[in-house]
Design a protein around this motif. Structure first.
Motif, PDB file in Angstrom:
ATOM      1  N   GLU A   1      -6.248  -3.692 -14.829  1.00 47.92           N
ATOM      2  CA  GLU A   1      -4.380  -3.431 -14.865  1.00 47.92           C
ATOM      3  C   GLU A   1      -3.879  -1.810 -14.257  1.00 47.92           C
ATOM      4  O   GLU A   1      -4.444  -1.110 -14.101  1.00 47.92           O
ATOM      5  CB  GLU A   1      -4.689  -2.993 -16.462  1.00 47.92           C
ATOM      6  N   ILE A   2      -2.881  -2.932 -13.316  1.00 50.70           N
ATOM      7  CA  ILE A   2      -1.986  -1.952 -12.653  1.00 50.70           C
ATOM      8  C   ILE A   2      -0.020  -2.464 -13.230  1.00 50.70           C
ATOM      9  O   ILE A   2       0.207  -3.602 -13.134  1.00 50.70           O
ATOM     10  CB  ILE A   2      -2.291  -2.148 -10.885  1.00 50.70           C
ATOM     11  N   VAL A   3       0.304  -0.789 -13.364  1.00 52.20           N
ATOM     12  CA  VAL A   3       1.768  -1.147 -13.444  1.00 52.20           C
ATOM     13  C   VAL A   3       2.312  -0.326 -11.873  1.00 52.20           C
ATOM     14  O   VAL A   3       2.059   1.114 -11.566  1.00 52.20           O
ATOM     15  CB  VAL A   3       2.046   0.246 -14.081  1.00 52.20           C
ATOM     16  N   VAL A   4       3.579  -1.023 -11.668  1.00 52.42           N
ATOM     17  CA  VAL A   4       3.593  -0.689 -10.212  1.00 52.42           C
ATOM     18  C   VAL A   4       5.859  -1.095  -9.971  1.00 52.42           C
ATOM     19  O   VAL A   4       5.579  -1.858 -10.642  1.00 52.42           O
ATOM     20  CB  VAL A   4       3.044  -1.614  -8.978  1.00 52.42           C
ATOM     21  N   PRO A   5       5.962  -0.444  -9.261  1.00 51.21           N
ATOM     22  CA  PRO A   5       6.839  -0.923  -9.277  1.00 51.21           C
ATOM     23  C   PRO A   5       7.290  -2.169  -8.592  1.00 51.21           C
ATOM     24  O   PRO A   5       6.916  -3.153  -8.173  1.00 51.21           O
ATOM     25  CB  PRO A   5       7.815  -0.206  -8.049  1.00 51.21           C
ATOM     26  N   ASP A   6       8.590  -3.262  -8.608  1.00 51.82           N
ATOM     27  CA  ASP A   6       8.755  -4.300  -8.559  1.00 51.82           C
ATOM     28  C   ASP A   6       8.858  -4.785  -7.464  1.00 51.82           C
ATOM     29  O   ASP A   6       7.745  -5.904  -6.754  1.00 51.82           O
ATOM     30  CB  ASP A   6       9.941  -4.462  -9.112  1.00 51.82           C
ATOM     31  N   GLU A   7       8.535  -3.974  -6.342  1.00 51.90           N
ATOM     32  CA  GLU A   7       8.455  -4.783  -4.908  1.00 51.90           C
ATOM     33  C   GLU A   7       7.511  -4.281  -4.424  1.00 51.90           C
ATOM     34  O   GLU A   7       7.363  -4.934  -3.315  1.00 51.90           O
ATOM     35  CB  GLU A   7       9.671  -3.423  -4.014  1.00 51.90           C
ATOM     36  N   ARG A   8       6.653  -3.754  -5.234  1.00 52.29           N
ATOM     37  CA  ARG A   8       5.516  -3.541  -4.666  1.00 52.29           C
ATOM     38  C   ARG A   8       4.450  -5.011  -5.149  1.00 52.29           C
ATOM     39  O   ARG A   8       3.654  -5.459  -5.251  1.00 52.29           O
ATOM     40  CB  ARG A   8       4.806  -2.478  -4.878  1.00 52.29           C
TER      41      ARG A   8
ATOM     42  N   LEU B   1      -2.784  -0.901  -0.142  1.00 50.22           N
ATOM     43  CA  LEU B   1      -1.553  -0.265  -0.210  1.00 50.22           C
ATOM     44  C   LEU B   1      -0.909   0.188  -0.579  1.00 50.22           C
ATOM     45  O   LEU B   1      -0.097   0.732  -1.076  1.00 50.22           O
ATOM     46  CB  LEU B   1      -1.868  -2.096  -1.335  1.00 50.22           C
ATOM     47  N   GLY B   2      -1.867   1.282  -0.878  1.00 46.42           N
ATOM     48  CA  GLY B   2      -1.443   2.000  -1.543  1.00 46.42           C
ATOM     49  C   GLY B   2      -1.723   2.891  -3.045  1.00 46.42           C
ATOM     50  O   GLY B   2      -1.022   3.235  -3.792  1.00 46.42           O
ATOM     51  N   VAL B   3      -2.372   2.265  -3.902  1.00 46.92           N
ATOM     52  CA  VAL B   3      -2.303   1.641  -5.407  1.00 46.92           C
ATOM     53  C   VAL B   3      -3.007   3.417  -5.579  1.00 46.92           C
ATOM     54  O   VAL B   3      -4.678   3.039  -5.175  1.00 46.92           O
ATOM     55  CB  VAL B   3      -3.044   0.315  -5.930  1.00 46.92           C
ATOM     56  N   GLU B   4      -2.150   3.510  -6.242  1.00 51.43           N
ATOM     57  CA  GLU B   4      -3.238   5.532  -7.026  1.00 51.43           C
ATOM     58  C   GLU B   4      -3.881   5.133  -7.851  1.00 51.43           C
ATOM     59  O   GLU B   4      -4.950   5.507  -8.172  1.00 51.43           O
ATOM     60  CB  GLU B   4      -2.598   6.080  -6.378  1.00 51.43           C
ATOM     61  N   GLY B   5      -3.834   4.376  -8.742  1.00 59.86           N
ATOM     62  CA  GLY B   5      -4.294   4.374 -10.569  1.00 59.86           C
ATOM     63  C   GLY B   5      -4.519   2.975 -10.850  1.00 59.86           C
ATOM     64  O   GLY B   5      -3.329   1.694 -10.717  1.00 59.86           O
ATOM     65  N   MET B   6      -5.224   2.769 -10.792  1.00 59.43           N
ATOM     66  CA  MET B   6      -5.067   1.300 -12.154  1.00 59.43           C
ATOM     67  C   MET B   6      -6.264   1.227 -13.219  1.00 59.43           C
ATOM     68  O   MET B   6      -7.404   2.641 -13.090  1.00 59.43           O
ATOM     69  CB  MET B   6      -6.336   0.502 -10.971  1.00 59.43           C
TER      70      MET B   6
ATOM     71  N   GLU C   1       4.231  -8.471  -5.404  1.00 62.59           N
ATOM     72  CA  GLU C   1       3.599  -9.153  -4.098  1.00 62.59           C
ATOM     73  C   GLU C   1       2.115  -9.583  -3.393  1.00 62.59           C
ATOM     74  O   GLU C   1       1.513  -9.844  -3.573  1.00 62.59           O
ATOM     75  CB  GLU C   1       4.940 -10.307  -3.426  1.00 62.59           C
ATOM     76  N   PRO C   2       2.760  -8.207  -2.599  1.00 64.49           N
ATOM     77  CA  PRO C   2       1.521  -7.381  -1.529  1.00 64.49           C
ATOM     78  C   PRO C   2       0.283  -7.785  -2.316  1.00 64.49           C
ATOM     79  O   PRO C   2      -0.447  -7.497  -1.862  1.00 64.49           O
ATOM     80  CB  PRO C   2       2.100  -6.421  -0.829  1.00 64.49           C
ATOM     81  N   ILE C   3       0.092  -6.653  -4.112  1.00 66.44           N
ATOM     82  CA  ILE C   3      -0.493  -6.636  -4.310  1.00 66.44           C
ATOM     83  C   ILE C   3      -1.825  -7.848  -4.747  1.00 66.44           C
ATOM     84  O   ILE C   3      -2.650  -7.817  -4.803  1.00 66.44           O
ATOM     85  CB  ILE C   3      -0.074  -5.470  -6.356  1.00 66.44           C
ATOM     86  N   ILE C   4      -0.039  -8.546  -5.746  1.00 64.57           N
ATOM     87  CA  ILE C   4      -0.549 -10.079  -5.458  1.00 64.57           C
ATOM     88  C   ILE C   4      -1.445 -10.952  -4.410  1.00 64.57           C
ATOM     89  O   ILE C   4      -2.560 -11.451  -4.905  1.00 64.57           O
ATOM     90  CB  ILE C   4       0.274 -10.852  -6.154  1.00 64.57           C
ATOM     91  N   GLU C   5      -1.066 -10.674  -3.745  1.00 64.68           N
ATOM     92  CA  GLU C   5      -1.784 -11.209  -2.518  1.00 64.68           C
ATOM     93  C   GLU C   5      -2.942 -10.163  -2.225  1.00 64.68           C
ATOM     94  O   GLU C   5      -4.157 -11.542  -1.401  1.00 64.68           O
ATOM     95  CB  GLU C   5      -0.705 -11.885  -0.978  1.00 64.68           C
ATOM     96  N   ALA C   6      -3.184  -9.303  -2.086  1.00 61.20           N
ATOM     97  CA  ALA C   6      -4.028  -8.387  -1.850  1.00 61.20           C
ATOM     98  C   ALA C   6      -5.325  -9.271  -2.777  1.00 61.20           C
ATOM     99  O   ALA C   6      -6.788  -9.319  -2.381  1.00 61.20           O
ATOM    100  CB  ALA C   6      -4.183  -7.056  -1.592  1.00 61.20           C
ATOM    101  N   ILE C   7      -5.645  -9.334  -3.893  1.00 60.48           N
ATOM    102  CA  ILE C   7      -6.181  -9.447  -4.931  1.00 60.48           C
ATOM    103  C   ILE C   7      -6.182 -10.600  -5.315  1.00 60.48           C
ATOM    104  O   ILE C   7      -7.799 -11.490  -4.947  1.00 60.48           O
ATOM    105  CB  ILE C   7      -4.953  -9.435  -6.807  1.00 60.48           C
ATOM    106  N   ILE C   8      -5.780 -11.872  -4.789  1.00 68.38           N
ATOM    107  CA  ILE C   8      -6.336 -12.869  -4.018  1.00 68.38           C
ATOM    108  C   ILE C   8      -6.526 -12.940  -2.975  1.00 68.38           C
ATOM    109  O   ILE C   8      -7.867 -13.498  -2.999  1.00 68.38           O
ATOM    110  CB  ILE C   8      -5.111 -14.637  -4.640  1.00 68.38           C
ATOM    111  N   LYS C   9      -6.741 -12.806  -1.664  1.00 64.76           N
ATOM    112  CA  LYS C   9      -7.380 -13.046  -0.801  1.00 64.76           C
ATOM    113  C   LYS C   9      -9.109 -12.359  -0.608  1.00 64.76           C
ATOM    114  O   LYS C   9      -9.408 -12.882  -0.138  1.00 64.76           O
ATOM    115  CB  LYS C   9      -6.839 -11.945   0.717  1.00 64.76           C
ATOM    116  N   HIS C  10      -8.581 -10.825  -1.696  1.00 70.49           N
ATOM    117  CA  HIS C  10     -10.229 -10.826  -1.476  1.00 70.49           C
ATOM    118  C   HIS C  10     -10.805 -10.883  -3.133  1.00 70.49           C
ATOM    119  O   HIS C  10     -12.153 -10.971  -2.956  1.00 70.49           O
ATOM    120  CB  HIS C  10     -10.079  -9.083  -1.620  1.00 70.49           C
ATOM    121  N   GLY C  11     -11.097 -11.866  -3.407  1.00 71.25           N
ATOM    122  CA  GLY C  11     -11.315 -12.114  -5.322  1.00 71.25           C
ATOM    123  C   GLY C  11     -10.902 -13.390  -5.113  1.00 71.25           C
ATOM    124  O   GLY C  11     -12.503 -13.760  -6.539  1.00 71.25           O
ATOM    125  N   ALA C  12     -10.564 -14.040  -3.998  1.00 67.90           N
ATOM    126  CA  ALA C  12     -11.379 -15.846  -4.357  1.00 67.90           C
ATOM    127  C   ALA C  12     -12.337 -15.976  -3.902  1.00 67.90           C
ATOM    128  O   ALA C  12     -12.739 -16.090  -1.913  1.00 67.90           O
ATOM    129  CB  ALA C  12      -9.689 -16.547  -3.161  1.00 67.90           C
TER     130      ALA C  12
END
Length: 112
Positions: A62-69, A23-28, A71-82
């Motif tokens: 822990e990740i800090v992202v622009p507000d528009e990003r 998803l392009g998350v560069e830092g965490m 929901e897709p990040i939450i969905e990815a965490i849920i999909k791959h963590g559940a």
């Protein structure tokens, strides 16, 4: 900006990290933590003796992202963590007022 804090099972981290990278998350920031929720721990047997393990090992992402990003990040965490079982973890969202890059004092989303 929003800070996403996810508490996840350690064995799910690699899949989550790969999905976030896609998803392009560069830092965490990732740390080992211990805790319990509804599962209240479990018992283990070591050398014939039973022990109560009340704090379960987890990872905090822990990740800090622009507000528009967010929901897709939450969905990815849920999909791959559940797993569908108790103990899958939690996701917390916090508003981040500002971010400052120490190296060059950039502020806001440019600092992410």
């Amino acid at each position: 900006m929003t800070k996403i804090e996810a508490i996840v099972r350690p064995n799910k981290f690699d899949a989550i990290k790969e999905a976030l990278s896609d998803l392009g998350v560069e830092g965490m920031t990732v740390g080992e933590v211990r805790g319990h929720g509804r599962q209240k721990g479990h018992t283990e047997t070591y050398r014939g003796r039973e022990y109560e393990v009340s704090l379960i090992p987890k990872l905090r992402i822990e990740i800090v992202v622009p507000d528009e990003r967010v929901e897709p990040i939450i969905e990815a965490i849920i999909k791959h963590g559940a797993t569908g079982e108790i103990g899958d973890g939690k996701i917390f969202l916090f508003k981040a007022e500002d971010a400052i890059r120490i190296r060059n004092q950039e502020r806001g989303e440019r600092a992410l």
